[in-house]
Design a protein around this motif. Structure first.
Motif, PDB file in Angstrom:
ATOM      1  N   GLU A   1       0.812  -1.221   0.000  1.00 20.05           N
ATOM      2  CA  GLU A   1       0.000   0.000   0.000  1.00 20.05           C
ATOM      3  C   GLU A   1       0.848   1.275   0.000  1.00 20.05           C
ATOM      4  N   ASN A   2       2.134   1.154   0.321  1.00 21.86           N
ATOM      5  CA  ASN A   2       3.012   2.326   0.339  1.00 21.86           C
ATOM      6  C   ASN A   2       3.656   2.597  -1.009  1.00 21.86           C
ATOM      7  N   TYR A   3       3.402   1.745  -1.969  1.00 20.16           N
ATOM      8  CA  TYR A   3       4.006   1.923  -3.287  1.00 20.16           C
ATOM      9  C   TYR A   3       3.206   2.915  -4.107  1.00 20.16           C
ATOM     10  N   TYR A   4       3.917   3.783  -4.809  1.00 21.74           N
ATOM     11  CA  TYR A   4       3.286   4.642  -5.800  1.00 21.74           C
ATOM     12  C   TYR A   4       3.433   4.024  -7.182  1.00 21.74           C
ATOM     13  N   ARG A   5       4.577   3.385  -7.394  1.00 19.53           N
ATOM     14  CA  ARG A   5       4.849   2.726  -8.669  1.00 19.53           C
ATOM     15  C   ARG A   5       5.902   1.655  -8.420  1.00 19.53           C
TER      16      ARG A   5
END
Length: 147
Positions: free
Chosen positions: A93-97
């Motif tokens: 969930e902390n990933y943007y890409r």
């Protein structure tokens, strides 16, 4: 001028495909369908060329540990295997890409002739694996002097 039969369903599917493409480009929040497939089928970029003495295979393996690389030669087939492991665990969930791929890979290359596996040299430096497969004596170009 040639007459062509018009098929409205083909145009409908083309429009649907174009709309999906525009939608993906506009939001660009995740990988496109083409790169999504590559996330599961990672294969390193490889250059294969020959010089006077050997066939050279250069593979880009950034982030792969030297001890997780295997080079096998069986008959006329050179196989390169390995695994790139994830550095640390991060909550999704902390990933943007997320574009970097981790996992196993395997590539095979056909050699022009049987080679002696003992004569093959492999060097791993700066994330690039260089494999030199010596050409058999009868396959080397021979310079003939004209008298």
């Amino acid at each position: 001028m040639e007459l062509m039969k018009w098929t409205p369903t083909i145009d409908l599917f083309n429009a649907y495909s174009r709309f999906n493409s525009l939608w993906d480009q506009f939001f660009a929040s995740g990988p496109t369908s083409a790169s999504r497939e590559s996330l599961w089928n990672w294969n390193p970029a490889v250059d294969v060329y020959e010089n006077d003495d050997a066939i050279v295979v250069k593979a880009e393996l950034p982030g792969v540990d030297k001890d997780k690389i295997a080079v096998d030669i069986q008959g006329r087939t050179l196989t390169l295997k390995g695994e790139r492991s994830s550095e640390n665990e991060v909550k999704e969930e902390n990933y943007y890409r997320k574009e970097r791929v981790h996992g196993r890979f395997e590539r095979s290359f056909a050699l022009p002739a049987d080679v002696d596996p003992e004569s093959v040299k492999a060097q791993f430096k700066d994330g690039v694996l260089t494999i030199e497969v010596p050409k058999p004596e009868d396959r080397k170009p021979k310079q003939i002097t004209v008298h």
